[in-house]
Design a protein around this motif. Structure first.
Motif, mmCIF file in Angstrom:
data_model
loop_
_atom_site.group_PDB
_atom_site.id
_atom_site.type_symbol
_atom_site.label_atom_id
_atom_site.label_comp_id
_atom_site.label_asym_id
_atom_site.label_seq_id
_atom_site.Cartn_x
_atom_site.Cartn_y
_atom_site.Cartn_z
ATOM 1 N N SER A 1 -4.989 10.680 2.956
ATOM 2 C CA SER A 1 -3.589 10.613 3.420
ATOM 3 C C SER A 1 -3.541 9.812 4.719
ATOM 4 O O SER A 1 -4.248 10.130 5.673
ATOM 5 C CB SER A 1 -3.048 12.025 3.637
ATOM 6 N N GLU B 1 8.916 7.058 0.220
ATOM 7 C CA GLU B 1 8.240 8.098 -0.574
ATOM 8 C C GLU B 1 9.238 9.187 -0.957
ATOM 9 O O GLU B 1 9.906 9.755 -0.077
ATOM 10 C CB GLU B 1 7.096 8.733 0.221
ATOM 11 N N GLU C 1 8.326 4.786 -4.007
ATOM 12 C CA GLU C 1 7.217 5.437 -4.705
ATOM 13 C C GLU C 1 7.456 6.953 -4.802
ATOM 14 O O GLU C 1 8.054 7.545 -3.893
ATOM 15 C CB GLU C 1 5.895 5.198 -3.964
ATOM 16 N N ARG D 1 5.286 10.233 -4.879
ATOM 17 C CA ARG D 1 3.924 10.687 -4.605
ATOM 18 C C ARG D 1 3.863 12.223 -4.587
ATOM 19 O O ARG D 1 4.803 12.884 -4.165
ATOM 20 C CB ARG D 1 3.446 10.152 -3.256
ATOM 21 N N SER E 1 1.112 15.181 -3.224
ATOM 22 C CA SER E 1 -0.148 15.438 -2.511
ATOM 23 C C SER E 1 -0.984 16.467 -3.267
ATOM 24 O O SER E 1 -0.464 17.324 -3.990
ATOM 25 C CB SER E 1 0.144 15.960 -1.102
#
Length: 646
Positions: free
Chosen positions: A34, A62, A127, A129, A131
Motif C-alpha cells: 500500500s 479510488e 479505479e 480497489r 485492500s
C-alpha cells in the motif's frame, strides 16, 4: 550439570505456531504494497495550489471517494516536497498526496475546468480497489467459525479415548475398548487373587489355551470361544479379568457393556464389529466385557421403544461375531455379570460362552486368604487374629473385606495409634454391618430396659438351643437404624435341615418372647425379627418342601418367570398361609418356654447389659455355663429397627 539438563524443559513443537508467520507475512505484504503510508492527506486549498502549479502527473480516483495524487519527477525535486520525498516510508512511484474530494461529479467537473483553463497536462484514472485487510475483516466471522469447529473436534478427539479415536464424531462407530499388551504394564496377577480356587483354575486354563494352543489342538480339541463369570457383586469377577490381563501375555481388550450404547442408531453394532476386527488383527487375544447384561438382556421383552431395538441389534451383532461365519481366529471372550438370569439364551449356549464360571462368596478358608492379601500394606499390632476375623465375617465378599481392612486402618488413625489392633477390626465390622454409632440418640430408661431384655432374650434362647447360633456379643448401643444388636457365630452349612431352621426361628423370636414374659407387653422393636422368620417359614413351606401338610412340592421357579403368575390355587394359598402362621407361633411359644425355664439367668443377663451396654461370650459363659454342643463358629447379626427413622 546432569541434573540441570534433566530439569531443562524439552522443546515441543505446536502446530498452531505455523499460523503466526503466515499472519505476519500477510500483514507485512499489505503494508508494503500500500502506497498510502507515505501519502499526506491535504485540504482543498493545498490541492488547488498543487494543481495550478502543474506539478501533478496523474490523479487516481479510488472507489469514487479518494484521489491519490502522483507528482512529476521534476516537481518532486522542489523544496516544498522534499520533506515527504525523504520520508523512510516513501517509495518511488507512490502517490505523494491523498485528497478526499467529496462529490465525484463536482470534482471531475472542477478538474476538467482547470485543465481547460490553465492548460494542465495531468492524467485521470478511476479505479475500484479492495485492500487485503478489508478482505480479511470480511472473512473473519467464517475464520472464527472454522477455528471454533476445529477446536471442538480436537477436544472430542483427545477426550474420547479408545482405539481409533472413538471420541471423534466421524469415528463414533469405533470401539472404545482399552488395549493392554506387552507395552502396557498391568500389575495384577493371580497372586493378587485370594480364594476363588475353582474360578482361578478355569481362568488359568484359558490363559494357557492362548499361550500353548498346540498342547490342546494336537489332540483334536478346539479352543473355547468364551467364559462367563457369574456371581454376586464384589466377589472378584473384574479382579480375575485384571489378573488375566496381567498374566496372559497376549493383547487384552477391556470395556464395559455400556460402552456399546449410544444415542445414534447402529453405533452399538458398529462398535462390536470394530472390536472384533481389532482383536482378530492382534490374534491370539482376549476380549473382556464387564457388566455384559447392559447389552445381553433377553430379546423380545419390553420392546416398546426404539432404544430396546438398538440394544437388540447390538446383541445380534455380538452373537454373530462370537459364533458365526468366519469366526475361526483365536479370540476368547470373557464377560462378567451378576444378573445371569436375564441374559439371552442364545448368548449362553455352548459355542459362545462355553464355560460359565460361578464366582461365589468366599468360605472361611478363602476369607482368611483374602485378609492376608489386604493386610499386606497395613501396619498391624501383634494381637490381630486373622482366623477369628475370618470367622466373624461370613457373607462378606472380597470387596467387603477390603473395605473392612481400610475401615480398621481409618479407625486406628482416628485414635492416633501407631498400629492397627484387633479391636479396630472388630469396631470396623460393627461400623460396616451395624452402621455408625449414634451417641446423640435420646433413649428413655424404660425403652433402654425393653431393648436390654429383648437382646438378652435372643442371647438366652440361642445359647440354650443346639442348632441355634451361639452368641459372641450383645450391645444396646444405637447404630444406624438399630437400637440394639446381637452378634452370633453360626456354623457355615451347605445344606440346612428342618431342625436347624426351626431352632434359628425360635432364637429369632426370643426377643419378642422376652418382652412378653417380663413386661407382659410387646413392642414394634421386633420388626426385623418378624420379617426374618416370616421369610424363613414361607421358604420352608413353598420352596424347600419341609412342611408335611403342603407336602414335597416347591413353587419356586429358578427361571424367574413366575413374577405375575401364582402357581397354586386359592385353597393352597390359604393352606400355605395357615402353615406359615402355625410354624411361627409354635416357635414363639417354644421361645417363651425356654425363657421361663431360665428366667433368673435372663434377668441377670439383662441387668448386666444395662450396666455395661456391651457384653461378650465370656459373660454368657459366666451366667449360663458352657454350651454342651459347641461347634465351629461364624457370624450373624440381629437388629431391632428404630421405627421412628424408617
Amino acid at each position: 550439570m546432569s541434573d540441570k539438563k534433566k530439569n531443562t524443559p524439552k522443546f515441543t513443537f505446536n502446530s498452531y505456531w505455523i499460523y503466526v508467520p503466515i499472519i505476519l507475512f500477510f500483514i507485512a505484504l499489505q503494508l508494503f504494497n500500500s502506497g498510502g503510508l507515505a501519502s499526506k492527506n491535504i485540504s482543498k486549498n493545498e490541492f488547488t495550489k498543487v494543481l495550478e502549479a502543474n506539478d501533478i502527473k496523474k490523479i487516481v480516483i479510488e472507489n469514487n471517494t479518494i484521489a491519490q495524487v502522483f507528482l512529476k519527477d521534476d516537481a518532486l525535486k522542489k523544496e516544498e516536497y522534499q520533506k515527504l520525498v525523504n520520508s523512510p516510508f516513501y517509495r518511488k512511484g507512490s502517490p505523494l498526496y491523498s485528497y478526499n474530494f467529496g462529490d465525484l461529479q463536482n470534482f471531475e467537473n472542477e478538474l476538467e475546468t482547470q485543465k481547460q483553463a490553465k492548460g494542465l497536462d495531468f492524467d485521470k484514472v478511476n479505479e475500484e480497489r479492495t485492500s487485503m485487510m478489508d478482505t480479511i475483516i470480511g472473512l473473519l466471522p467464517f475464520i472464527l467459525l472454522i477455528g471454533v469447529w476445529l477446536f471442538f473436534m480436537r477436544r472430542m478427539s483427545a477426550g474420547g479415548g479408545g482405539a481409533g479415536g472413538g471420541g471423534q464424531i466421524f469415528n463414533i462407530g469405533k470401539s472404545k475398548a482399552k488395549l493392554f499388551d506387552e507395552n502396557t504394564k498391568v500389575k495384577t496377577t493371580f497372586k493378587n487373587v485370594a480364594g476363588l480356587e475353582g474360578a482361578k483354575e478355569e481362568i488359568q486354563e484359558i490363559v494357557d489355551f492362548l499361550k500353548n494352543p498346540e498342547k490342546y489342538t494336537k489332540l483334536g480339541g478346539k479352543i473355547p470361544k468364551g467364559a462367563l463369570l457369574v456371581g454376586p457383586p464384589g466377589t472378584g469377577k473384574t479382579l480375575l479379568a485384571k489378573a488375566v490381563a496381567g498374566e496372559a501375555g497376549v493383547p487384552f481388550f477391556s470395556l464395559s457393556g455400556s460402552d456399546f450404547v449410544e444415542m445414534f442408531v447402529g453405533v452399538g453394532a458398529s462398535r462390536v464389529r470394530d472390536l472384533f476386527k481389532q482383536a482378530q488383527q492382534k490374534s491370539p487375544s482376549i476380549i473382556f466385557i464387564d457388566e455384559i447384561d447392559a447389552i445381553g438382556r433377553a430379546r423380545g421383552k419390553n420392546s416398546m421403544t426404539g432404544g430396546n431395538d438398538e440394544r437388540e441389534n447390538t446383541l445380534n451383532q455380538l452373537l454373530s461375531e462370537m459364533d458365526g461365519f468366519g469366526t475361526d481366529t483365536n479370540v476368547i471372550v470373557l464377560a462378567a455379570t451378576n444378573r445371569a438370569e436375564i441374559l439371552d439364551k442364545a448368548l449362553m449356549r455352548a459355542g459362545r460362552f462355553d464355560r460359565q464360571i460361578y464366582v461365589d462368596l468366599p468360605d472361611l478358608h478363602e476369607r482368611r486368604e483374602i485378609f492376608e492379601v489386604h493386610i499386606k500394606p497395613l501396619k498391624l499390632a501383634d494381637d490381630v487374629n486373622l482366623e477369628f476375623l475370618a470367622q466373624q465375617t461370613p457373607g462378606f465378599s472380597g470387596a467387603d473385606i477390603a473395605n473392612l481392612c481400610n475401615e480398621a486402618a481409618l479407625i486406628a488413625a482416628r485414635f492416633n495409634k501407631n498400629a492397627i489392633h484387633h479391636q479396630d477390626f472388630l469396631d470396623a465390622v460393627d461400623r460396616i454391618v451395624g452402621g455408625l454409632e449414634k451417641k446423640n440418640k435420646v433413649i428413655t430408661p424404660k425403652e433402654k430396659e425393653v431393648i436390654a431384655f429383648h437382646e438378652a432374650g435372643h442371647a438366652t434362647v440361642s445359647w440354650m438351643l443346639e442348632h441355634a447360633a451361639p452368641l459372641v456379643k450383645v450391645t444396646i448401643v444405637p447404630r444406624g437404624q438399630s437400637l440394639g444388636a446381637a452378634w452370633y457365630l453360626p456354623e457355615e452349612r451347605k445344606i440346612i435341615q428342618t431342625e436347624q431352621m426351626l431352632d434359628e426361628m425360635c432364637a429369632t423370636m426370643g426377643g419378642r418372647a422376652a418382652e412378653k414374659l417380663i413386661f407382659d407387653k410387646i413392642s414394634t422393636g421386633a420388626l426385623s425379627d418378624l420379617e426374618k422368620v416370616t421369610k424363613q417359614a414361607r421358604a420352608m413351606v413353598t420352596i424347600y418342601g419341609l412342611n408335611e401338610k403342603v407336602g414335597n412340592i416347591t413353587y419356586y421357579d429358578s427361571s424367574g418367570n413366575d413374577s405375575f403368575v401364582k402357581p397354586y390355587s386359592e385353597d393352597t394359598a390359604k393352606k400355605i398361609d395357615e402353615e406359615i402362621s402355625k410354624i411361627i407361633e409354635i416357635q414363639y411359644k417354644r421361645a417363651i418356654q425356654v425363657l421361663e425355664d431360665n428366667k433368673d439367668k435372663l434377668t441377670t443377663l439383662a441387668e448386666k447389659l444395662l450396666e455395661k451396654e456391651v457384653i461378650f461370650k465370656d459373660d454368657l459363659i459366666e451366667i449360663f455355663g458352657k454350651r454342651p454342643f459347641e461347634k465351629e463358629e461364624t457370624k450373624k447379626i440381629d437388629v431391632i429397627i428404630d421405627n421412628s427413622e424408617k
